[in-house]
Design an enzyme around this catalytic site. Sequence first.
Site, PDB file in Angstrom:
ATOM      1  N   ASP A 179      41.287 -14.779 -47.380  1.00 29.74           N
ATOM      2  CA  ASP A 179      40.968 -14.767 -48.803  1.00 29.74           C
ATOM      3  C   ASP A 179      40.049 -15.967 -48.961  1.00 29.74           C
ATOM      4  O   ASP A 179      40.488 -17.120 -48.857  1.00 29.74           O
ATOM      5  CB  ASP A 179      42.233 -14.946 -49.647  1.00 29.74           C
ATOM      6  N   HIS A 180      38.756 -15.719 -49.156  1.00 26.12           N
ATOM      7  CA  HIS A 180      37.815 -16.835 -49.020  1.00 26.12           C
ATOM      8  C   HIS A 180      38.039 -17.918 -50.076  1.00 26.12           C
ATOM      9  O   HIS A 180      37.594 -19.044 -49.922  1.00 26.12           O
ATOM     10  CB  HIS A 180      36.365 -16.351 -48.964  1.00 26.12           C
ATOM     11  N   GLU A 218      31.941 -14.635 -63.723  1.00 24.51           N
ATOM     12  CA  GLU A 218      30.688 -14.432 -62.983  1.00 24.51           C
ATOM     13  C   GLU A 218      29.629 -13.944 -63.941  1.00 24.51           C
ATOM     14  O   GLU A 218      29.920 -13.147 -64.839  1.00 24.51           O
ATOM     15  CB  GLU A 218      30.886 -13.383 -61.899  1.00 24.51           C
ATOM     16  N   ASP A 237      39.670  -6.523 -57.363  1.00 28.23           N
ATOM     17  CA  ASP A 237      38.586  -7.268 -56.729  1.00 28.23           C
ATOM     18  C   ASP A 237      38.815  -8.781 -56.792  1.00 28.23           C
ATOM     19  O   ASP A 237      38.517  -9.496 -55.842  1.00 28.23           O
ATOM     20  CB  ASP A 237      37.269  -6.913 -57.429  1.00 28.23           C
ATOM     21  N   HIS A 242      42.205 -13.425 -55.201  1.00 27.42           N
ATOM     22  CA  HIS A 242      41.678 -14.783 -55.400  1.00 27.42           C
ATOM     23  C   HIS A 242      42.401 -15.543 -56.517  1.00 27.42           C
ATOM     24  O   HIS A 242      42.821 -16.677 -56.347  1.00 27.42           O
ATOM     25  CB  HIS A 242      40.192 -14.740 -55.746  1.00 27.42           C
TER      26      HIS A 242
HETATM   27  C1  BG6 Z   1      34.597 -11.235 -53.766  1.00 26.53           C
HETATM   28  C2  BG6 Z   1      34.482 -10.104 -54.738  1.00 26.53           C
HETATM   29  O1  BG6 Z   1      35.805 -11.185 -53.075  1.00 26.53           O
HETATM   30  O2  BG6 Z   1      34.505 -12.475 -54.478  1.00 26.53           O
HETATM   31  C3  BG6 Z   1      33.179 -10.179 -55.511  1.00 26.53           C
HETATM   32  O3  BG6 Z   1      34.554  -8.874 -54.046  1.00 26.53           O
HETATM   33  C4  BG6 Z   1      33.052 -11.533 -56.169  1.00 26.53           C
HETATM   34  O4  BG6 Z   1      33.071  -9.148 -56.468  1.00 26.53           O
HETATM   35  C5  BG6 Z   1      33.288 -12.643 -55.155  1.00 26.53           C
HETATM   36  O5  BG6 Z   1      31.721 -11.615 -56.698  1.00 26.53           O
HETATM   37  C6  BG6 Z   1      33.345 -13.980 -55.858  1.00 26.53           C
HETATM   38  O6  BG6 Z   1      33.363 -14.992 -54.888  1.00 26.53           O
HETATM   39  P1  BG6 Z   1      32.749 -16.425 -55.207  1.00 26.53           P
HETATM   40  O7  BG6 Z   1      33.067 -17.227 -54.002  1.00 26.53           O
HETATM   41  O8  BG6 Z   1      31.287 -16.226 -55.448  1.00 26.53           O
HETATM   42  O9  BG6 Z   1      33.450 -16.882 -56.458  1.00 26.53           O
END
Ligand code: BG6
Length: 488
Positions: A179-180, A218, A237, A242
Site C-alpha cells: 500500500d504505497h 486530488e 480505490d 490508503h
Molecule cells: C492510487 C489510486 O492507489 O493512489 C489512484 O489508484 C490515486 O486513483 C493514487 O490517484 C493516489 O496516490 P498519491 O500517492 O498520488 O496520493
Amino acid sequence: MNAENNCIVIFGASGDLTHRKLIPALYNLYKIGRLTENFSVLGVARSDLNDESFRDKMRNALIKHEKASGEKLDKFCSHLYYQSVNTSDAQDYGKLVPRLDELHDQYQTCGNTLYYLSTPPSLYGVIPECLAAHGLNTEEFGWKRIIVEKPFGYDLKTAHELDIQTHRFFEEHQIYRIDHYLGKETVQNLLVLRFSNGLFEPLWNRNFIDYVEITGAESIGVEERGGYYDGSGAMRDMFQNHLLQVLAMVAMEPPAIINADSMRDEVAKVLHCLHPLSEEDIQNNLVLGQYTEAQIDGEYVKSYLQEKGVPEDSNTETFMALRCKIDNWRWADVPFYVRTGKRLPARVTEVVIHFKVTPHPVFSQNAPENKLIIRIQPDEGISMRFGLKKPGAGFEAKEVSMDFRYSDLSGASSLLTAYERLLLDAMKGDATLFARTDAVHACWKFVQPILNYKENRGRVYEYEAGTWGPKEADKLIAKSGRVWRRPS
Ligand code: BG6
C-alpha cells in the site's frame, strides 16, 4: 542496510506501473548504491519482447521519467532481462526455471527471488499456483517473496478467497501486500510524532481530542483509467486501503517495539475496533458524490460520465465523505471525518487533529480552536494552530501558527520515494510497512456494508468539478456544528 542479493521477477512487465514506478524506483536505488551489483530484474509478460527490446523500453522510460543518462543508466539496464510467458498457462511458467537458474548463477543470488505482481488482479490467484507448479515458491534454495499490488480482493468475500488461494502456495511471511501510502515518509512520521514526544501522546485521546479529519483530495480526474475506476470508485480505490491505513496510524496504540509483528498487531487491533456501520449509520454518516463538468481557470473539464471507459449511466462515486468511530477506550465517541475525491480544488492529503476547547471561557470572545495539521503531501509538514493575544488593549485572541516543513530537515532532499522504500524493505525482508492479512480483512469487513449500499444503487450526489464535493458533505459535518477545513 542495503538490499540482499536477489532476482526481481516483475509480472506485468509491459504495463504502466513497471515503467512509471517500479523500474524508476529500482534505478534510483541502484544509483544511490542501495542495490549491490548482485541483482537482476526479469520482466515477465505476454508481450513478445526480448532482453534487448525490454531494455530499450525501460531505458526510454528512465530517460523520460528520471532524466537518466550516462554510465549508471547503461550499467543498470544491463541488469534487465525479459521472458515472455502466457501468464494464465501453468505449463508456460516452466520457461522461468532455466532463466532464473541462469540469473541466480550469474549474479550469485543464492536463489533469492522477489516476485512482483503488477498485473490485473484476476491473475493474483493464478500466478502463485503456476509458480508452485514448478517449485518456484519453495525456500529450499534462497528466500521467495511475493509482492501484491492493491486491490487485495474486490470485497470481503473475494479478499478472503484470494487469501486462501495465495496461502495455499506462499506462507504469510512470504507475502508483501503493498500500500504505497505506508511507504510515504510523512505517513511513517505520524508514528514518530506520536510516540517519541511526551508533548502529544498524553493528549492523544478522547479526553482532549474533539474530532479528527482525514482528507485525501486530488485535483485530477480519472484520466485514462475510467474502465478500472468505474468498477472501483473512491471507496475501493482510496478509502478501503490508503485512508484506512492513515487512520490506523493516527489511532493505533503504541507498539512495544517497532518491528513487523508488533506494528502490524496494533494496526490490525485498531482496524478491528472500527464501529460496524448499520444501514442507519450509512444513511446518516455517508455522502457519495460524482463530478460533473465545469470550467476551471478558463478550461473546460469533462464530467465523470464523459470520461473514456465510463458507462453513461454510471453510479460510481468519485467522492466520499464518512463519519466513523472507533470503539475502544482511547477513542470512544470521537468522530473521525474522512473524505476523498477526484476533481477537488487541490491535491492534498492531510490529517487534522481538532482539540477540545477550554472548559470555561475566561475572555469575552471564544479563543480559536487548537488544531494540529499534519500535512502528508504535498508541502509535507506540521502546523500547530492556537490562540494568542491580539496586540493592543483588551484580551482578544487570534489564531497563530507554528509551522514545520519537512523540506527544512537536512537530508530531506534524499528521501526515498514510497516505491523505493517499499521495494528496498521487501528485498531486506522487512514487512513492517506492508499490510498484513488480518488488517486487510478488517478493512474489507468495515467497508462491506457500504459496498452493499453502492450495489443497491445508493444515492450519489453530483458536485461540480473543482469544488469540495457535494453540499451534502458539508451538511454531514455541520450536523455537529463543525466545518471541513479547506486546504489549498
Ligand atoms: C492510487 C489510486 O492507489 O493512489 C489512484 O489508484 C490515486 O486513483 C493514487 O490517484 C493516489 O496516490 P498519491 O500517492 O498520488 O496520493
